[in-house]
Design a protein around this motif. Structure first.
Motif, PDB file in Angstrom:
ATOM      1  N   GLU A   7       0.275   6.047  -6.158  1.00 33.48           N
ATOM      2  CA  GLU A   7       0.164   7.411  -5.634  1.00 33.48           C
ATOM      3  C   GLU A   7      -1.184   7.616  -4.946  1.00 33.48           C
ATOM      4  OE1 GLU A   7       0.959   9.898  -9.013  1.00 33.48           O
ATOM      5  OE2 GLU A   7       3.000   9.136  -9.197  1.00 33.48           O
ATOM      6  N   ARG A   8      -2.258   7.140  -5.571  1.00 29.33           N
ATOM      7  CA  ARG A   8      -3.589   7.253  -4.958  1.00 29.33           C
ATOM      8  C   ARG A   8      -3.667   6.432  -3.679  1.00 29.33           C
ATOM      9  NH1 ARG A   8      -5.131   6.824 -10.378  1.00 29.33           N
ATOM     10  NH2 ARG A   8      -5.605   4.632 -10.101  1.00 29.33           N
ATOM     11  N   GLY A  12      -4.470   6.391   2.206  1.00 26.40           N
ATOM     12  CA  GLY A  12      -4.257   5.704   3.471  1.00 26.40           C
ATOM     13  C   GLY A  12      -3.329   4.516   3.411  1.00 26.40           C
ATOM     14  N   ALA A  13      -2.734   4.278   2.293  1.00 21.93           N
ATOM     15  CA  ALA A  13      -1.654   3.304   2.132  1.00 21.93           C
ATOM     16  C   ALA A  13      -1.975   1.886   2.589  1.00 21.93           C
ATOM     17  CB  ALA A  13      -0.377   3.794   2.786  1.00 21.93           C
ATOM     18  N   ARG A  14      -2.668   1.160   1.744  1.00 24.09           N
ATOM     19  CA  ARG A  14      -2.819  -0.282   1.980  1.00 24.09           C
ATOM     20  C   ARG A  14      -1.479  -0.976   1.799  1.00 24.09           C
ATOM     21  NH1 ARG A  14      -7.213  -1.573  -2.341  1.00 24.09           N
ATOM     22  NH2 ARG A  14      -5.885  -0.066  -3.369  1.00 24.09           N
ATOM     23  N   ILE A  15      -0.633  -0.378   0.963  1.00 20.10           N
ATOM     24  CA  ILE A  15       0.710  -0.902   0.732  1.00 20.10           C
ATOM     25  C   ILE A  15       1.681   0.018   1.473  1.00 20.10           C
ATOM     26  CG2 ILE A  15       2.416  -1.525  -1.010  1.00 20.10           C
ATOM     27  CD1 ILE A  15       0.027  -1.555  -3.030  1.00 20.10           C
TER      28      ILE A  15
END
Length: 66
Positions: free
Chosen positions: A23-24, A29-32
């Motif tokens: 969630e974090r 910024g979603a590395r995954i």
């Protein structure tokens, strides 16, 4: 080709992290990479999880240290 879509709990189990970590990650910024299905459902593609693992493979704890 459509791969299986994983929910946050399944993805967290594969990566051995908490659901809160994912969630974090989305918030920061979603590395995954993830997919929004509808207004609230979040899914992860298995191929993106495999790529994330491959991209973060290290052979020494000093890798990436400046």
């Amino acid at each position: 080709m459509i791969n299986k879509l994983l929910n946050t709990k399944e993805t967290a189990e594969i990566l051995n992290v908490s659901e809160a970590f994912l969630e974090r990650d989305r918030w920061a910024g979603a590395r995954i990479p993830f997919i929004k299905v509808g207004a609230r459902a979040i899914r992860y593609r298995s191929q993106d999880i495999e790529k994330y693992l491959e991209d973060n493979l290290c052979y020494s704890t000093s890798e990436g240290v400046a």
